[in-house]
Design a protein around this motif. Structure first.
Motif, mmCIF file in Angstrom:
data_model
loop_
_atom_site.group_PDB
_atom_site.id
_atom_site.type_symbol
_atom_site.label_atom_id
_atom_site.label_comp_id
_atom_site.label_asym_id
_atom_site.label_seq_id
_atom_site.Cartn_x
_atom_site.Cartn_y
_atom_site.Cartn_z
ATOM 1 N N TYR A 279 11.011 17.795 -10.000
ATOM 2 C CA TYR A 279 10.075 17.231 -9.028
ATOM 3 C C TYR A 279 10.685 16.019 -8.327
ATOM 4 O O TYR A 279 11.397 15.221 -8.937
ATOM 5 N N VAL A 280 10.382 15.904 -7.038
ATOM 6 C CA VAL A 280 10.855 14.802 -6.201
ATOM 7 C C VAL A 280 9.634 14.059 -5.675
ATOM 8 O O VAL A 280 8.637 14.677 -5.294
ATOM 9 N N LEU A 281 9.713 12.746 -5.663
ATOM 10 C CA LEU A 281 8.626 11.918 -5.142
ATOM 11 C C LEU A 281 8.991 11.394 -3.761
ATOM 12 O O LEU A 281 10.100 10.904 -3.551
ATOM 13 N N MET A 282 8.056 11.527 -2.823
ATOM 14 C CA MET A 282 8.203 10.881 -1.522
ATOM 15 C C MET A 282 7.090 9.851 -1.384
ATOM 16 O O MET A 282 5.922 10.164 -1.633
ATOM 17 N N THR A 283 7.453 8.626 -1.012
ATOM 18 C CA THR A 283 6.445 7.592 -0.806
ATOM 19 C C THR A 283 6.476 7.104 0.634
ATOM 20 O O THR A 283 7.535 7.031 1.261
ATOM 21 N N LEU A 284 5.301 6.785 1.140
ATOM 22 C CA LEU A 284 5.135 6.149 2.447
ATOM 23 C C LEU A 284 4.341 4.880 2.206
ATOM 24 O O LEU A 284 3.270 4.931 1.589
ATOM 25 N N ALA A 285 4.859 3.746 2.669
ATOM 26 C CA ALA A 285 4.255 2.479 2.273
ATOM 27 C C ALA A 285 4.260 1.466 3.405
ATOM 28 O O ALA A 285 5.141 1.477 4.273
ATOM 29 N N THR A 286 3.265 0.593 3.364
ATOM 30 C CA THR A 286 3.252 -0.621 4.174
ATOM 31 C C THR A 286 3.210 -1.802 3.215
ATOM 32 O O THR A 286 2.496 -1.764 2.207
ATOM 33 N N ILE A 287 3.983 -2.834 3.522
ATOM 34 C CA ILE A 287 4.055 -4.027 2.677
ATOM 35 C C ILE A 287 3.816 -5.234 3.577
ATOM 36 O O ILE A 287 4.566 -5.461 4.532
ATOM 37 N N SER B 145 7.172 -8.266 7.266
ATOM 38 C CA SER B 145 6.341 -7.133 6.854
ATOM 39 C C SER B 145 7.212 -5.881 6.898
ATOM 40 O O SER B 145 8.218 -5.837 7.615
ATOM 41 N N GLU B 146 6.837 -4.890 6.128
ATOM 42 C CA GLU B 146 7.702 -3.708 6.004
ATOM 43 C C GLU B 146 6.885 -2.429 6.045
ATOM 44 O O GLU B 146 5.777 -2.354 5.511
ATOM 45 N N GLU B 147 7.459 -1.423 6.685
ATOM 46 C CA GLU B 147 7.001 -0.041 6.583
ATOM 47 C C GLU B 147 8.185 0.776 6.091
ATOM 48 O O GLU B 147 9.320 0.530 6.507
ATOM 49 N N ASN C 76 0.867 -1.179 0.000
ATOM 50 C CA ASN C 76 0.000 0.000 0.000
ATOM 51 C C ASN C 76 0.901 1.227 0.000
ATOM 52 O O ASN C 76 1.546 1.536 1.005
ATOM 53 N N VAL C 77 0.964 1.898 -1.140
ATOM 54 C CA VAL C 77 1.938 2.964 -1.351
ATOM 55 C C VAL C 77 1.224 4.302 -1.519
ATOM 56 O O VAL C 77 0.401 4.475 -2.430
ATOM 57 N N TYR C 78 1.538 5.240 -0.636
ATOM 58 C CA TYR C 78 1.079 6.621 -0.769
ATOM 59 C C TYR C 78 2.225 7.432 -1.373
ATOM 60 O O TYR C 78 3.357 7.386 -0.869
ATOM 61 N N ILE D 125 1.393 5.276 9.434
ATOM 62 C CA ILE D 125 0.880 5.270 8.066
ATOM 63 C C ILE D 125 -0.541 4.724 8.108
ATOM 64 O O ILE D 125 -0.752 3.588 8.548
ATOM 65 N N PRO D 126 -1.528 5.504 7.676
ATOM 66 C CA PRO D 126 -2.918 5.040 7.757
ATOM 67 C C PRO D 126 -3.147 3.769 6.944
ATOM 68 O O PRO D 126 -2.555 3.574 5.878
ATOM 69 N N HIS D 127 -4.008 2.910 7.461
ATOM 70 C CA HIS D 127 -4.468 1.751 6.706
ATOM 71 C C HIS D 127 -5.353 2.249 5.568
ATOM 72 O O HIS D 127 -6.013 3.295 5.692
ATOM 73 N N PRO D 128 -5.397 1.543 4.433
ATOM 74 C CA PRO D 128 -6.226 2.005 3.308
ATOM 75 C C PRO D 128 -7.688 2.263 3.665
ATOM 76 O O PRO D 128 -8.347 3.086 3.022
ATOM 77 N N GLU D 129 -8.188 1.569 4.695
ATOM 78 C CA GLU D 129 -9.578 1.785 5.105
ATOM 79 C C GLU D 129 -9.735 3.046 5.952
ATOM 80 O O GLU D 129 -10.856 3.514 6.178
ATOM 81 N N GLN D 130 -8.622 3.590 6.428
ATOM 82 C CA GLN D 130 -8.670 4.796 7.250
ATOM 83 C C GLN D 130 -8.523 6.049 6.384
ATOM 84 O O GLN D 130 -8.040 5.985 5.249
#
Length: 416
Positions: A139-147, A164-166, A102-104, A222-227
């Motif tokens: 432009y620079v990309l920042m990602t926050l993810a849970t795997i 599992s990874e954050e 889940n990548v933001y 990092i919010p869960h996709p349902e949040q």
């Protein structure tokens, strides 16, 4: 041409010959091109040799990749000793399978000049210009993810364990190419990660030791996709100033905050494929139908390289190095390496913020001597009165859910 050894003379001569042979084949398959080239003014000999050597090196790389793809038994690493495994081994066997990521993603505006200095420091200067990387956009990309799951694909590690990874990552989109005379010739798009934070030691150790990814430990919200994606935070060990009395402490490094909510009818845009996201990204960072224009650098990229920018496959580049045990100021191993990250299964995604669509987000980065993120990337924002943090507008925000594979890498350049 600076040729410092007989080995380099032989290698350069070989590449010039390959480049010449490649040019002959082009002329035989396209006589019209031969006629066009004959009408051009003659090139200086030095420039012609450089172009042939560059073409030969590219052909050599293509041949090596072909051999590796179709003749996997031709293992160039077979000369190395066997890796000694431990029961508590933290460096897992690559390649890796990563599931339910889940990548933001949040796009920020940086500085081309600063990003070029970054590429020079970590990629171009170590090789003394033998490889060339230039920023493709400011432009620079920042990602926050849970795997949910990261595991080895190969036995025996594939049957041992998964993690599992954050993570939080800053990405710089760059162009790998060659300097041919006074012109820079772009060959492929890559992504460089100057900062990356992860939650677990196996993730950190595997990334650093195998790929040279400069990972460090982070602590995440990092919010869960349902949040609702209202608040993201990253803490890490950091220090305000360089001093013999400075102590590394767990401190807040950055946070992403939802600052403005739109009407529900405009709050999201569904992404049925990752290509739909790439279309939005192209509109944001390139803003040109034919070429990626880099005005202040005086060069552009052909359309086929732009089309290689896809979320289905991302090529990453790293500086892999280890300190020497006798002289820590030197590296006993230093190389520029690249590897592919490929989506194996796309699940879903959406645009969270872009133009009139979605909510508005803001990134706050706290200033630390240990993590000069704003300075190094040239990020453009508003500094607080106490100069403790910088608030940065987010130009584009998205969320994707997919599985992907982190493949074996390729050594592009290695110190002798």
């Amino acid at each position: 041409m600076n040729i410092n050894s007989s080995a380099e003379v032989l290698q350069t001569g070989f590449r010039i010959a390959m480049g010449a042979a490649s040019s002959v084949m082009e002329f035989l398959s396209n006589p019209q091109k031969l006629q066009q080239d004959l009408t051009k003014p003659p090139q200086p000999l030095e420039q012609l040799i450089q172009e042939l050597a560059a073409k030969g090196e590219k052909t050599e790389l293509e041949v090596n990749n072909f051999v590796k793809q179709f003749f996997p038994d031709a293992n160039y690493s077979a000369k190395y000793p066997q890796y000694i495994e431990r029961p508590n081994e933290q460096c897992f066997l690559q390649p890796f399978n990563l599931k339910n990521a889940n990548v933001y993603g949040f796009f920020l505006e940086g500085s081309l000049e600063k990003l070029q200095k970054l590429c020079d420091k970590y990629l171009n200067e170590p090789s003394d210009g033998k490889v060339q990387y230039r920023p493709a956009t400011n432009y620079v990309l920042m990602t926050l993810a849970t795997i949910d799951s990261l595991s080895s694909i190969e036995r025996p590690d594939s049957e041992k364990v998964y993690c599992s990874e954050e993570e939080a990552v800053f990405w710089v989109v760059a162009v790998a190419g060659k300097q041919v005379g006074s012109a820079f010739v772009g060959e492929r798009l890559v992504c460089f990660m100057p900062y990356i934070f992860v939650n677990d030691s196996p993730i950190l150790v595997s990334g650093r030791e195998i790929y040279g990814i400069c990972k460090e430990i982070g602590f995440f919200q990092i919010p869960h996709p349902e949040q609702k994606p209202e608040l993201f935070t990253v803490d890490t060990l950091a220090w305000k100033n360089f001093s013999s009395e400075a102590q590394a402490k767990k401190q807040r490094l950055l946070e992403v905050v939802q600052i403005e909510k739109q009407d529900k009818t405009q709050r999201e845009q569904t992404l049925n494929t990752p290509d739909e996201l790439m279309e939005v990204i192209r509109k944001l960072i390139f803003q040109n139908q034919g070429n990626i224009e880099i005005p202040s650098f005086g060069w552009s990229l052909p359309l086929n390289i732009i089309e290689s920018l896809t979320y289905k496959s991302v090529r990453a580049v790293f500086l892999k190095q280890f300190r020497d045990i006798e002289d820590g100021r030197r590296a006993c191993y230093q190389a520029i390496v690249e590897c592919l990250m490929k989506i194996s299964q796309y699940h879903q995604g959406k645009i969270l913020s872009f133009g009139d669509v979605g909510d508005k987000f803001e990134l706050k980065i706290y200033n630390f001597a240990s993590h000069p993120i704003v300075e190094e990337l040239g990020l453009q924002g508003i500094e607080s009165l106490e100069k403790e943090s910088v608030r940065l507008p987010i130009k584009l925000a998205y969320w994707l859910n997919f599985d992907f594979i982190l493949e074996n890498g390729t050594v592009i350049w290695k110190s002798q």
